[in-house]
Write a protein that holds these residues in place. Structure first.
Motif, mmCIF file in Angstrom:
data_model
loop_
_atom_site.group_PDB
_atom_site.id
_atom_site.type_symbol
_atom_site.label_atom_id
_atom_site.label_comp_id
_atom_site.label_asym_id
_atom_site.label_seq_id
_atom_site.Cartn_x
_atom_site.Cartn_y
_atom_site.Cartn_z
ATOM 1 N N GLY A 19 -22.914 48.296 -26.117
ATOM 2 C CA GLY A 19 -21.605 47.772 -25.776
ATOM 3 C C GLY A 19 -21.538 47.529 -24.286
ATOM 4 N N PHE A 20 -20.346 47.652 -23.736
ATOM 5 C CA PHE A 20 -20.142 47.402 -22.308
ATOM 6 C C PHE A 20 -19.589 48.643 -21.618
ATOM 7 C CE2 PHE A 20 -19.981 43.366 -24.514
ATOM 8 C CZ PHE A 20 -20.856 42.586 -23.768
ATOM 9 N N GLY A 21 -20.042 49.814 -22.096
ATOM 10 C CA GLY A 21 -19.609 51.064 -21.504
ATOM 11 C C GLY A 21 -18.331 51.581 -22.134
ATOM 12 N N ALA A 22 -17.928 52.784 -21.707
ATOM 13 C CA ALA A 22 -16.718 53.415 -22.258
ATOM 14 C C ALA A 22 -16.226 54.469 -21.286
ATOM 15 C CB ALA A 22 -17.012 54.047 -23.619
ATOM 16 N N GLN A 23 -14.922 54.718 -21.310
ATOM 17 C CA GLN A 23 -14.359 55.803 -20.527
ATOM 18 C C GLN A 23 -14.746 57.144 -21.150
ATOM 19 O OE1 GLN A 23 -10.142 55.250 -20.000
ATOM 20 N NE2 GLN A 23 -10.400 53.305 -18.919
ATOM 21 N N TYR A 24 -14.597 58.206 -20.357
ATOM 22 C CA TYR A 24 -15.084 59.508 -20.776
ATOM 23 C C TYR A 24 -14.385 60.008 -22.032
ATOM 24 C CZ TYR A 24 -17.425 63.971 -20.102
ATOM 25 O OH TYR A 24 -18.231 65.062 -20.268
ATOM 26 N N ALA A 25 -13.095 59.717 -22.173
ATOM 27 C CA ALA A 25 -12.368 60.178 -23.359
ATOM 28 C C ALA A 25 -12.951 59.552 -24.624
ATOM 29 C CB ALA A 25 -10.882 59.843 -23.227
ATOM 30 N N GLU A 26 -13.302 58.283 -24.551
ATOM 31 C CA GLU A 26 -13.915 57.647 -25.716
ATOM 32 C C GLU A 26 -15.294 58.241 -25.989
ATOM 33 O OE1 GLU A 26 -15.617 53.318 -27.284
ATOM 34 O OE2 GLU A 26 -14.150 53.353 -25.636
ATOM 35 N N LEU A 27 -16.044 58.561 -24.927
ATOM 36 C CA LEU A 27 -17.365 59.174 -25.117
ATOM 37 C C LEU A 27 -17.224 60.538 -25.807
ATOM 38 C CD1 LEU A 27 -19.059 58.371 -21.673
ATOM 39 C CD2 LEU A 27 -19.297 57.131 -23.848
ATOM 40 N N GLU A 28 -16.229 61.310 -25.408
ATOM 41 C CA GLU A 28 -16.000 62.606 -26.056
ATOM 42 C C GLU A 28 -15.652 62.418 -27.526
ATOM 43 O OE1 GLU A 28 -14.256 65.636 -22.715
ATOM 44 O OE2 GLU A 28 -12.939 63.980 -23.321
ATOM 45 N N GLU A 29 -14.794 61.446 -27.791
ATOM 46 C CA GLU A 29 -14.383 61.172 -29.175
ATOM 47 C C GLU A 29 -15.582 60.787 -30.031
ATOM 48 O OE1 GLU A 29 -12.236 57.440 -31.395
ATOM 49 O OE2 GLU A 29 -11.425 58.061 -29.455
ATOM 50 N N MET A 325 -14.499 46.730 -15.877
ATOM 51 C CA MET A 325 -13.163 46.597 -16.458
ATOM 52 C C MET A 325 -12.891 47.717 -17.465
ATOM 53 S SD MET A 325 -11.748 44.038 -14.950
ATOM 54 C CE MET A 325 -12.638 44.725 -13.552
ATOM 55 N N ARG A 326 -13.883 48.035 -18.276
ATOM 56 C CA ARG A 326 -13.683 49.089 -19.275
ATOM 57 C C ARG A 326 -13.588 50.468 -18.612
ATOM 58 N NH1 ARG A 326 -14.234 48.425 -24.557
ATOM 59 N NH2 ARG A 326 -15.403 50.358 -24.898
ATOM 60 N N LEU A 327 -14.309 50.672 -17.519
ATOM 61 C CA LEU A 327 -14.249 51.951 -16.818
ATOM 62 C C LEU A 327 -12.882 52.171 -16.189
ATOM 63 C CD1 LEU A 327 -15.672 54.507 -15.649
ATOM 64 C CD2 LEU A 327 -16.293 53.084 -13.675
ATOM 65 N N VAL A 328 -12.350 51.159 -15.529
ATOM 66 C CA VAL A 328 -11.082 51.342 -14.812
ATOM 67 C C VAL A 328 -9.873 51.098 -15.711
ATOM 68 C CG1 VAL A 328 -12.178 50.701 -12.634
ATOM 69 C CG2 VAL A 328 -10.900 48.962 -13.915
ATOM 70 N N GLY A 329 -10.082 50.534 -16.897
ATOM 71 C CA GLY A 329 -8.973 50.337 -17.835
ATOM 72 C C GLY A 329 -8.103 49.146 -17.515
ATOM 73 N N ASP A 330 -8.679 48.129 -16.853
ATOM 74 C CA ASP A 330 -7.895 46.941 -16.531
ATOM 75 C C ASP A 330 -8.092 45.875 -17.595
ATOM 76 O OD1 ASP A 330 -6.172 45.327 -15.168
ATOM 77 O OD2 ASP A 330 -7.446 45.027 -13.410
ATOM 78 N N TRP A 331 -7.139 44.938 -17.684
ATOM 79 C CA TRP A 331 -7.184 43.802 -18.594
ATOM 80 C C TRP A 331 -7.213 44.229 -20.062
ATOM 81 C CZ3 TRP A 331 -5.575 39.401 -16.906
ATOM 82 C CH2 TRP A 331 -5.680 39.132 -15.540
ATOM 83 N N THR A 332 -6.456 45.285 -20.348
ATOM 84 C CA THR A 332 -6.316 45.687 -21.745
ATOM 85 C C THR A 332 -5.201 44.910 -22.444
ATOM 86 O OG1 THR A 332 -4.837 47.481 -21.072
ATOM 87 C CG2 THR A 332 -7.190 47.996 -21.302
ATOM 88 N N GLU A 333 -4.466 44.109 -21.678
ATOM 89 C CA GLU A 333 -3.430 43.252 -22.251
ATOM 90 C C GLU A 333 -3.323 42.001 -21.392
ATOM 91 O OE1 GLU A 333 0.432 45.315 -20.092
ATOM 92 O OE2 GLU A 333 -0.119 45.922 -22.127
ATOM 93 N N PRO A 334 -2.728 40.934 -21.920
ATOM 94 C CA PRO A 334 -2.656 39.679 -21.168
ATOM 95 C C PRO A 334 -1.826 39.801 -19.894
ATOM 96 C CG PRO A 334 -2.152 39.339 -23.494
ATOM 97 C CD PRO A 334 -2.160 40.812 -23.264
ATOM 98 N N LYS A 335 -2.307 39.180 -18.839
ATOM 99 C CA LYS A 335 -1.553 39.039 -17.588
ATOM 100 C C LYS A 335 -2.215 37.933 -16.774
ATOM 101 C CE LYS A 335 -4.135 42.741 -15.240
ATOM 102 N NZ LYS A 335 -4.022 43.997 -14.458
ATOM 103 N N PRO A 336 -1.527 37.376 -15.818
ATOM 104 C CA PRO A 336 -2.097 36.265 -15.049
ATOM 105 C C PRO A 336 -3.302 36.700 -14.220
ATOM 106 C CG PRO A 336 0.297 36.376 -14.791
ATOM 107 C CD PRO A 336 -0.119 37.635 -15.474
ATOM 108 N N GLY A 337 -4.204 35.749 -13.957
ATOM 109 C CA GLY A 337 -5.283 35.985 -13.010
ATOM 110 C C GLY A 337 -6.648 36.272 -13.586
ATOM 111 N N PHE A 338 -6.820 36.135 -14.899
ATOM 112 C CA PHE A 338 -8.104 36.514 -15.499
ATOM 113 C C PHE A 338 -9.234 35.581 -15.080
ATOM 114 C CE2 PHE A 338 -11.094 37.191 -19.062
ATOM 115 C CZ PHE A 338 -11.202 38.569 -18.987
#
Length: 469
Positions: A19-29, A325-338
């Motif tokens: 995949g493209f990595g995961a945050q630590y909480a997802e890794l624990e899960e 992006m997946r590490l910092v949790g950005d762009w999980t929903e639509p917003k301008p500037g992508f």
């Protein structure tokens, strides 16, 4: 505790590669669920867990309309948000092998159909995938098979099907096919073309459609790779799929993409695999499973070669940006500037839907030069240095939970762990600890603490170790 950390470290490795990595909480899960169960979940994606359907995206981003542009941005959005991480990773894999480029096709709706075809067939039978790409309107136009006619063949698709899509030029110092095979292959695909274009104005471009024209198909006898008959395109693909060279070709690509950087494809005829034992295991599974890519991936992810290959692949620009992006949790929903996110991948050397040639992108160390390395570091450091990003806040909070005081070494080690068990050279680790020590005692209950964590994160992503996945 040691066993738990080992399980999470292995899961972090799996999610960086599959995949493209995961945050630590997802890794624990996922670690709690187990490695085998996670592999099976990745290999058997759900139907609609990718964050946002295209028609919804077009309502949030008018500029993303598939009639005009925006499909690359939507592709990137799914890489960040899809629960089916391996499915998206395999789409990127095939996009880099079965290459078309928008610089020629200039039809995002048709390119989108190609990407959807990769999602549907990318982990199934390689034989079926070759049929799919041979009927793909984007490929037919890109490699001029629509200009190949009975009695006046165009060899482009026939040549690349053999050289870059299935067998490779040669294996173990021997050529895999001849020029006559290229011509016979091209004859077999005459009549495989596309319907007339619908004018792009006033409503924008529409999806191109595959058409088989029997009147333009060469019905003559053909001799291809030692077999003779009145072959059509599917007959040729059946012959290609059963070649040992095809098993080797796919196995080396999977090894290079998921395990460790291999030599570049043009040198494979003369350069043997770096891990012949694992390549042979994948070749055997290719034939045992009836050319099934999912079966090969299952063998690969359970192999010792994969599990022991941490940080042996240079991350591609797409992996770098999507992983950040997946590490910092950005762009999980639509917003301008992508569009800025998409452009950064291009500046690092990888523009989705525009590989540099039909050969795709050269990988490994060739991703890195003075300019692209600066872009990588600056982009990643900007995001991990933002304490308002949800993923950065989570790292800060977890570090604070360790205790009211942290030693410099403890802070470096725990931060690397929370980033996905990154491993630093002793010299690099000590340098960072010394830098933290100069800032005084590390109190986790102060306002200053968050900034110290973000500065450490910026130092980590600037290391040579962070280039690798």
């Amino acid at each position: 505790m040691a066993d738990q950390n080992h399980d999470i470290a292995l899961m972090a490795h799996l999610m960086r590669r599959a995949g493209f990595g995961a945050q630590y909480a997802e890794l624990e899960e996922r670690a709690a669920k187990g490695y085998d169960a996670t592999v099976e979940e990745l290999l058997n994606p759900e139907v609609n867990p990718h964050g946002m359907d295209l028609d919804v995206a077009e309502r949030c981003f008018i500029e993303w309309s598939h009639q005009t542009r925006g499909v690359p941005e939507y592709f990137a959005f799914r890489m960040i948000n899809s629960r089916c991480q391996l499915e998206e990773k395999m789409v990127l894999f095939w996009h880099g092998i079965l290459c078309t480029a928008d610089s020629k096709t200039q039809s995002y709706p048709t390119s989108y159909d190609e990407i959807e075809m990769f999602r549907e067939l990318g982990m199934g039978s390689f034989r079926d995938l070759l049929v799919g790409i041979s009927r793909d309107p984007a490929m037919i136009f890109f490699l001029d098979n629509c200009l190949s006619h009975k009695g006046a063949i165009n060899e482009n698709y026939g040549r690349e099907l053999l050289e870059l899509f299935s067998m490779g030029v040669g294996m173990d110092g021997e050529f895999n096919y001849t020029e006559d095979d290229v011509k016979e292959c091209a004859r077999a695909f005459t009549g495989w073309t596309i319907a007339n274009n619908i004018p792009g104005q006033p409503y924008g471009r529409y999806h191109a459609q595959f058409v088989y024209n029997p009147e333009d198909h060469d019905e003559g006898t053909k001799t291809f790779l030692g077999e003779t008959g009145n072959f059509n395109g599917e007959d040729v693909i059946d012959i290609i799929a059963k070649q040992p060279a095809t098993a080797r070709f796919i196995s080396r690509h999977l090894y290079s993409y998921f395990i460790s950087d291999e030599a570049q494809v043009p040198s494979w005829m003369e350069t043997p695999p770096k891990d012949p034992e694992t390549i042979k295991m994948l070749e055997d599974e290719y034939f045992r499973s009836g050319y099934n890519i999912k079966a090969m991936l299952r063998v690969l992810f359970h192999s010792d070669a994969f599990k022991n290959a941490r940080f042996q692949r240079v991350k591609s620009p797409v992996e770098t940006v999507m992983g950040t992006m997946r590490l910092v949790g950005d762009w999980t929903e639509p917003k301008p500037g992508f569009e800025f996110i998409f452009d950064e991948m291009k500046h690092m050397g990888q523009e989705l839907f525009n590989p540099p040639s039909v050969e795709g992108w050269h990988t490994g160390q060739e991703w890195i030069d003075g300019g692209t390395l600066v872009h990588r570091i600056n982009f990643t450091a900007d995001f991990v240095g933002d304490v308002n990003q949800p993923g950065v806040r989570e790292i800060i909070n977890r570090l604070a939970d360790v205790g009211p005081l942290l030693s410099p070494e403890q802070m470096v080690d725990t931060t690397c762990l929370l980033m996905g068990h990154y491993e630093l050279a002793d010299e690099t680790r000590q340098m960072m600890a010394s830098s933290l020590e100069k800032g005084g005692t590390i109190h986790t209950d102060t306002e200053e603490f968050g900034n110290r964590v973000s500065e450490l994160l910026q130092m980590i992503v600037a290391t040579k170790e962070y280039i690798y996945a």
